[in-house]
Motif scaffolding. Structure first.
Motif, mmCIF file in Angstrom:
data_model
loop_
_atom_site.group_PDB
_atom_site.id
_atom_site.type_symbol
_atom_site.label_atom_id
_atom_site.label_comp_id
_atom_site.label_asym_id
_atom_site.label_seq_id
_atom_site.Cartn_x
_atom_site.Cartn_y
_atom_site.Cartn_z
ATOM 1 N N LYS A 1 0.686 4.396 2.487
ATOM 2 C CA LYS A 1 1.778 3.422 2.569
ATOM 3 C C LYS A 1 1.376 2.027 2.095
ATOM 4 N N ASP A 2 0.087 1.772 1.981
ATOM 5 C CA ASP A 2 -0.400 0.434 1.652
ATOM 6 C C ASP A 2 -0.566 0.307 0.138
ATOM 7 N N PRO A 3 0.221 -0.547 -0.526
ATOM 8 C CA PRO A 3 0.114 -0.667 -1.988
ATOM 9 C C PRO A 3 -1.222 -1.229 -2.454
ATOM 10 N N ALA A 4 -1.973 -1.842 -1.557
ATOM 11 C CA ALA A 4 -3.268 -2.400 -1.935
ATOM 12 C C ALA A 4 -4.398 -1.374 -1.817
ATOM 13 N N ARG A 5 -4.078 -0.193 -1.308
ATOM 14 C CA ARG A 5 -5.100 0.828 -1.119
ATOM 15 C C ARG A 5 -4.753 2.057 -1.961
#
Length: 754
Positions: free
Chosen positions: A196-200
């Motif tokens: 869910k995390d766009p940075a991961r």
């Protein structure tokens, strides 16, 4: 002896179906036996209330139709069993083992097991029994899976390590589906957080589109058996595109020039074609890894039970070392713990200890499982002639089950310590019944968390039935029957203990210094002296006392930060906390740079000569065979699915789905064979054949098949549900370095059954 459990409505314990051993709470029914309800334990410091669907049905282990044994059994001449008393059983087993020792030497007595998931305390006492009868060789399920990685870790770092998946920017899973197999706390929750995390980002290397692959940004759907080509290509991209962590490598690693010289010549496009993964996808995944502030990489059975498994482990570690992901938040770390699981001396290939007959490498003290039958079925004077099997089922779980059964029958004596009448127990001369994992104090030594590492001594949830004993008591009685220990050994320690644990510690150390031969008997010495004084009937935990002190000595700052003080008092405080808590305790609380202290100033070794030479020779060796001719498929024998775990749940009723264990194949292969869901097919390998129902799915690659693990067990009524995977695998198919099996690469064919 095992204490009566508490009368609290909800009783703390842990799941026993995978290495994570998530904390759970169990509500026991009015009958004092049934598990009416199970929930995650919010007070457990690692899992924090998390649990997956499998733990919720653990009543099928405790109270299922498993063929529970509640009295010692002795085989009659006609092959049937008769119940005998414990005194008779212990005396006869000791006499039979002593007879083998006198005639052929203790080295011909072989020990297998000492663990099952979450059932490790018995394994802490097994060395005493081995010492009492002069046994030297042992093995366990770890030698089917992890020894190649253990050896690579030892050669490159000198210590085992793990991945900080919860805090990483990029997670990489190699032959692993943590959505089903877990491998780190709160696995499904963490996977969803990353997705869910766009940075991961998440990278999955797997021939199957698993549940984890569904969440991944990059799914490298590798052709079965070609992982070494794919991972070598990925490492080569780092070199050829100049994506290395140059400053970090200069500070922490040796051998970079030798490695880059090899990787610079790797034909990346060709290796991607061999592994059947698009080159542009491979390069994109590698660039994402190289750009990340932290990368956590976990490998598992999909590659550890496959072709080139040790070489794959080396290439996988190059991937995260060349990008500087050791000792950083979200990277790889070196953990603390109470036991040295995974440690090896890292002898160069061809050196180090060897098994007596097959001369197979012994890694982390474990004989490769695939040579055990070979070590028995021979006229070699040092062949194994007796075997003690504890909490394990090698007749079912090892490659080539038919040959393994032949080997077990050929032994002079086979003794099994277990809860149920397993496939191995049915072949035994004596079966000694143990308490289940919820009827005694028990623990796991799979304590790999960071920065806060956790140990959980589980307390009994229900009382054991009459007639069974916990494994520490069984081992103590065998040691005493062998004449290795007795009251003369216990009395001085008990006298010292009466004056306080400080006096006891001093006398205990003096005793071992004066009589070094007692070192491997120390667990039973502690069990009979310190054990009876522990609260709640936790005598089995006595073996943890020196381990707690060792942990405090090796990790003084981590133990202090966890709240246990300093010096000798810290070891005592840690031990007391472990014994007292039914929910688990933090044993060390580490700063980020603790990894480097544990490595003791050692620099990473990148150029392992025997492995780097194999990487350099990849381009010139024969390619992995394409499935064709008589064997047009590759079978993965033993896939982890939603209602499979290990084989300790023997009651097939626990599965809510897939009761017969379907053979999964691609929809394209099913159409070509003209079979539909539920149709029965004959699955044949060079080892054997079985008839099984088909489940077509778009998750499988064409030419790839999978059977689930945990099936093919004989129920208490004598019925068998599903196919036993190791009726189809061969012991000679094993890794050249570590001897681990090729369970995930079995050439096969499939024919419809009318």
């Amino acid at each position: 002896m095992v204490a009566e459990p508490s009368t609290a409505e909800w009783r703390g314990s842990a799941c026993i179906l995978c290495e994570c051993n998530c904390g759970i709470e169990i509500r026991v029914g009015a009958d004092g036996r049934a598990f009416e309800k199970i929930r995650g334990d919010r007070r457990h410091p690692a899992s924090r209330g998390y649990t997956c669907n499998k733990a919720l049905r653990l009543d099928a282990y405790q109270n299922g139709r498993a063929g529970r044994i509640t009295a010692p059994l002795r085989r009659r001449p006609d092959g049937t069993f008769e119940e005998i008393g414990w005194d008779t059983a212990i005396a006869e087993v000791a006499a039979r083992l002593r007879e083998v020792e006198r005639a052929h030497g203790g080295k011909t007595i072989f020990y297998y097991g000492g663990g099952g998931q979450g059932n490790h305390l018995g394994g802490a006492y097994a060395p005493a029994t081995m010492r009492a009868f002069g046994a030297r060789y042992r093995s366990s399920a770890l030698a089917q899976e992890k020894t190649g990685e253990f050896w690579v870790n030892a050669r490159m770092l000198g210590r085992p390590n793990r991945a900080d998946v919860e805090r990483c920017e990029v997670a990489v899973f190699v032959g692993k589906n943590p959505y089903q197999s877990h491998g780190f706390p709160r696995a499904r929750a963490v996977l969803k957080e990353i997705a869910k995390d766009p940075a991961r980002s998440m990278v999955v290397i797997d021939p199957v589109r698993t549940e984890t692959a569904d969440l991944a940004d990059f799914h490298l759907q590798v052709r079965p058996g070609t992982d070494v080509y794919l991972l070598t290509a990925m490492a080569a991209v780092l070199v050829q595109e100049k994506l290395l962590a140059a400053d970090w490598l200069a500070e922490h690693a040796d051998g970079l020039d030798a490695v880059t010289a090899v990787l610079a010549d790797v034909p990346v496009g060709e290796y991607c074609a061999i592994s059947d993964v698009p080159e542009d996808l491979v390069r994109a995944a590698v660039r994402r890894i190289a750009a990340a502030s932290s990368v956590a990489v976990l490998e598992d059975l999909g590659v550890q039970m496959n072709r080139d498994s040790t070489l794959v482990s080396y290439a996988e570690k190059l991937l995260w070392l060349l990008t500087g992901n050791l000792g950083n938040p979200g990277g790889q770390y070196v953990f603390s713990g109470l036991a040295a699981i995974g440690r090896d001396r890292g002898h160069p290939a061809g050196e180090g200890p060897r098994s007596p007959v097959a001369k197979a490498p012994i890694i982390s003290g474990l004989v490769p499982c695939n040579v055990i039958a070979e070590e028995i079925l021979t006229d070699h004077p040092d062949r194994y002639r007796a075997m003690l099997v504890e909490s394990a089922n090698p007749a079912h779980s090892l490659a080539g089950s038919a040959r393994m059964r032949e080997a077990l029958r050929a032994l002079d004596v086979l003794v099994v310590i277990d809860v149920a009448m397993t496939e191995t127990a049915r072949l035994a001369d004596y079966v000694l019944p143990a308490a289940t994992q919820f009827e005694k104090h028990e623990a796991t030594f799979f304590n790999f968390d960071f920065p806060r590492n956790v140990f959980h001594l589980r307390h009994p949830v229900v009382a054991p039935p009459d007639g069974v004993l916990a494994e520490p008591e069984i081992h103590a009685r065998l040691v005493e029957a062998a004449g290795a220990l007795g009251e003369d050994d216990y009395a001085p320690l008990r006298e010292a203990l009466a004056r306080g644990r400080g006096e006891f510690a001093a006398r205990f150390v003096e005793t071992l210094q004066a009589r070094p031969g007692l070192m491997r008997l120390a667990s039973v010495l502690l069990y009979r002296t310190l054990g009876p004084t522990l609260p709640g009937g936790a005598a089995a935990a006595a073996a943890l006392w020196p381990l707690a002190h060792q942990c405090a000595q090796e990790n003084p700052e981590g133990v202090r930060r966890a709240g246990y003080g300093e010096g000798e008092a810290a070891g005592e405080a840690l031990f007391d906390a472990i014994v007292a808590s039914p929910h688990g305790v933090v044993i060390t609380d580490d700063p980020q740079d603790e990894t480097w202290r544990r490595l003791g100033g050692r620099r990473v070794r990148l150029d392992v000569p025997e492995l780097l030479a194999e990487i350099a020779a990849l381009d010139g060796r024969p390619r992995p065979p394409e499935p064709a001719g008589a064997w047009p498929f590759v079978l993965s024998a033993g896939e982890r699915r939603a209602f499979t775990a290990n084989t300790i749940i023997r009651d097939p009723a626990w599965r809510r789905r897939d009761p017969a264990g379907a053979l999964r194949m691609s929809t394209a292969d099913a159409a070509r064979l003209d079979v539909a869901a539920g149709d029965r097919v004959r699955l044949t390998t060079a080892q054997g054949e079985t008839v099984v129902a088909v489940e077509p799915t778009d998750r499988m690659r064409p030419g790839h098949l999978s059977l689930p693990n945990g099936y093919g067990l004989t129920s208490a009524e004598g019925s068998v549900a599903g196919a036993a995977p190791n009726e189809l695998t061969r012991p000679e198919d094993r890794d050249a370095f570590a001897g681990t099996p090729w369970h995930k690469y079995v050439p096969a064919r499939v024919e419809p059954v009318a």
